[in-house]
Design an enzyme around this catalytic site. Sequence first.
Site, PDB file in Angstrom:
ATOM      1  N   TYR A   1       0.820  -1.214   0.000  1.00  0.00           N
ATOM      2  CA  TYR A   1       0.000   0.000   0.000  1.00  0.00           C
ATOM      3  C   TYR A   1       0.852   1.263   0.000  1.00  0.00           C
ATOM      4  CZ  TYR A   1      -4.147  -2.858   1.074  1.00  0.00           C
ATOM      5  OH  TYR A   1      -5.180  -3.771   1.041  1.00  0.00           O
TER       6      TYR A   1
ATOM      7  N   LYS B   1       5.452 -13.918   4.292  1.00  0.00           N
ATOM      8  CA  LYS B   1       5.545 -14.908   3.222  1.00  0.00           C
ATOM      9  C   LYS B   1       6.996 -14.900   2.737  1.00  0.00           C
ATOM     10  CE  LYS B   1       3.595 -17.828   0.320  1.00  0.00           C
ATOM     11  NZ  LYS B   1       3.075 -19.142   0.710  1.00  0.00           N
TER      12      LYS B   1
ATOM     13  N   ASP C   1      -0.490 -17.586   4.274  1.00  0.00           N
ATOM     14  CA  ASP C   1      -1.529 -18.465   3.720  1.00  0.00           C
ATOM     15  C   ASP C   1      -1.998 -19.461   4.779  1.00  0.00           C
ATOM     16  OD1 ASP C   1       1.037 -19.447   3.516  1.00  0.00           O
ATOM     17  OD2 ASP C   1       0.838 -20.200   1.465  1.00  0.00           O
TER      18      ASP C   1
ATOM     19  N   ASP D   1      -4.482  -6.112   6.442  1.00  0.00           N
ATOM     20  CA  ASP D   1      -5.795  -5.652   6.000  1.00  0.00           C
ATOM     21  C   ASP D   1      -6.704  -6.857   5.758  1.00  0.00           C
ATOM     22  OD1 ASP D   1      -7.802  -3.993   5.178  1.00  0.00           O
ATOM     23  OD2 ASP D   1      -6.940  -3.539   3.223  1.00  0.00           O
TER      24      ASP D   1
ATOM     25  N   ASP E   1      -9.971  -8.350   8.288  1.00  0.00           N
ATOM     26  CA  ASP E   1     -11.367  -8.502   7.857  1.00  0.00           C
ATOM     27  C   ASP E   1     -11.812  -9.950   8.053  1.00  0.00           C
ATOM     28  OD1 ASP E   1     -11.250  -5.839   7.008  1.00  0.00           O
ATOM     29  OD2 ASP E   1     -12.482  -6.234   5.243  1.00  0.00           O
TER      30      ASP E   1
HETATM   31 MG    MG Z   1      -9.890  -3.210   4.816  1.00  0.00          MG
END
Ligand code: MG
Length: 331
Positions: free
Chosen positions: A121, A167, A200, A224, A228
């Site tokens: 990001y 990762k 993962d 992020d 969620d």
């Molecule tokens: Mg979000």
Amino acid sequence: MYDIAVIPGDGIGPEVMKVTLDLLEVLNVQFNFIEAHAGYECLIRTGTTIPDETIQIARKADAALFGAVTTVPGQKSSIITLRKALDLYANIRPIKSYPGVPALYPDLDMVIIRENTEGLYSGIEEKTPEGATAKRVVTRKAAEKICKFAFEYVRRTGRSKLTAVHKANVLKKTDGIFKDTFYNVARSYTDVELDDRYVDATAMFLITKPHMFDVIVTTNLFGDILSDEGAGLVGGLGIAPSANIGENNGLFEPVHGSGPDISGQDISNPSAMILSAVMMLNYLQEYEEASKLQNALSEVLRKGKKLTPDLGGTSKTGDMAQDIKEKIELN
Ligand code: MG
Ligand code: NAI
């Protein structure tokens, strides 16, 4: 008296903000709320999704509350701009179930700490003749800051274990730095139990065995997505709060967006915004008032009489908030 920057935003943002401010007003703390604008309606009125004035107000305040904004394609993201401008490098997302809220796991209480300023990001995207590329930035400095923050958080909150999620087997250079930095920082925190896992596998274990986690620290995109997923384990976006923390500022916001499908109907669940305000009170070290507000909300959730439709009830936002207010006043 605390100066609080209040950025309601769009859609259900102003709805959940309004009832949250009303609840803060009945606590034993004095607030000076300073309203500032951001988002879609702000763009229409001022020509920008995030005016400089909003950033200045948030910077000067003792803390900031952010509702939610409607994203406008092709325009700056107001929340990402604020996180960057105030260097809010740590994003804390508690994953906690509340009795009375239907959840896959009714007894979960963990936290995801997400690096908030770089990773995928960082906003460095480029068109190429074949398509496009995005740069995944991991600096030693930011990795060290977020890992230190996470270890300190575990200590301060009396939690027991920290898991670094990455990762590094595939993203050898970027997540290699993240993982190595985690273990370097860990040398100063020998009292904290720790491990590391691939993202993962973590995504799967969060569903099958979430109790193996206590606090997770990870990079921006992974955090992020996993947070969620975590919200989904404990009853959804309506009860998921978050904190964005930097050296000099703290900004508190629900994880959800502007809820265009439900806005204007007075049925949005205010819990995520209220729990974000609880995190703000803890940040301001108003621990007693923070518990008062959290306990009042917990009680309303547990009783299940005044719940919004997303929680299986039929109440309006305002009625649920009124019930919480009465519980605070009774205490
Ligand atoms: Mg979000
Ligand atoms: P959303 O979080 O607004 O809504 C997703 C679903 O969850 C909807 O069905 C909504 O009704 C429900 N929901 C969300 N919050 C709720 C609440 N408090 N009570 C009851 N139900 C709730 O995400 P969506 O629909 O993907 O995005 C809508 C807009 O919000 C978009 O413009 C998006 O870019 C923006 N957004 C903004 C964020 C922010 O301001 N930080 C974060 C996420 C999305």
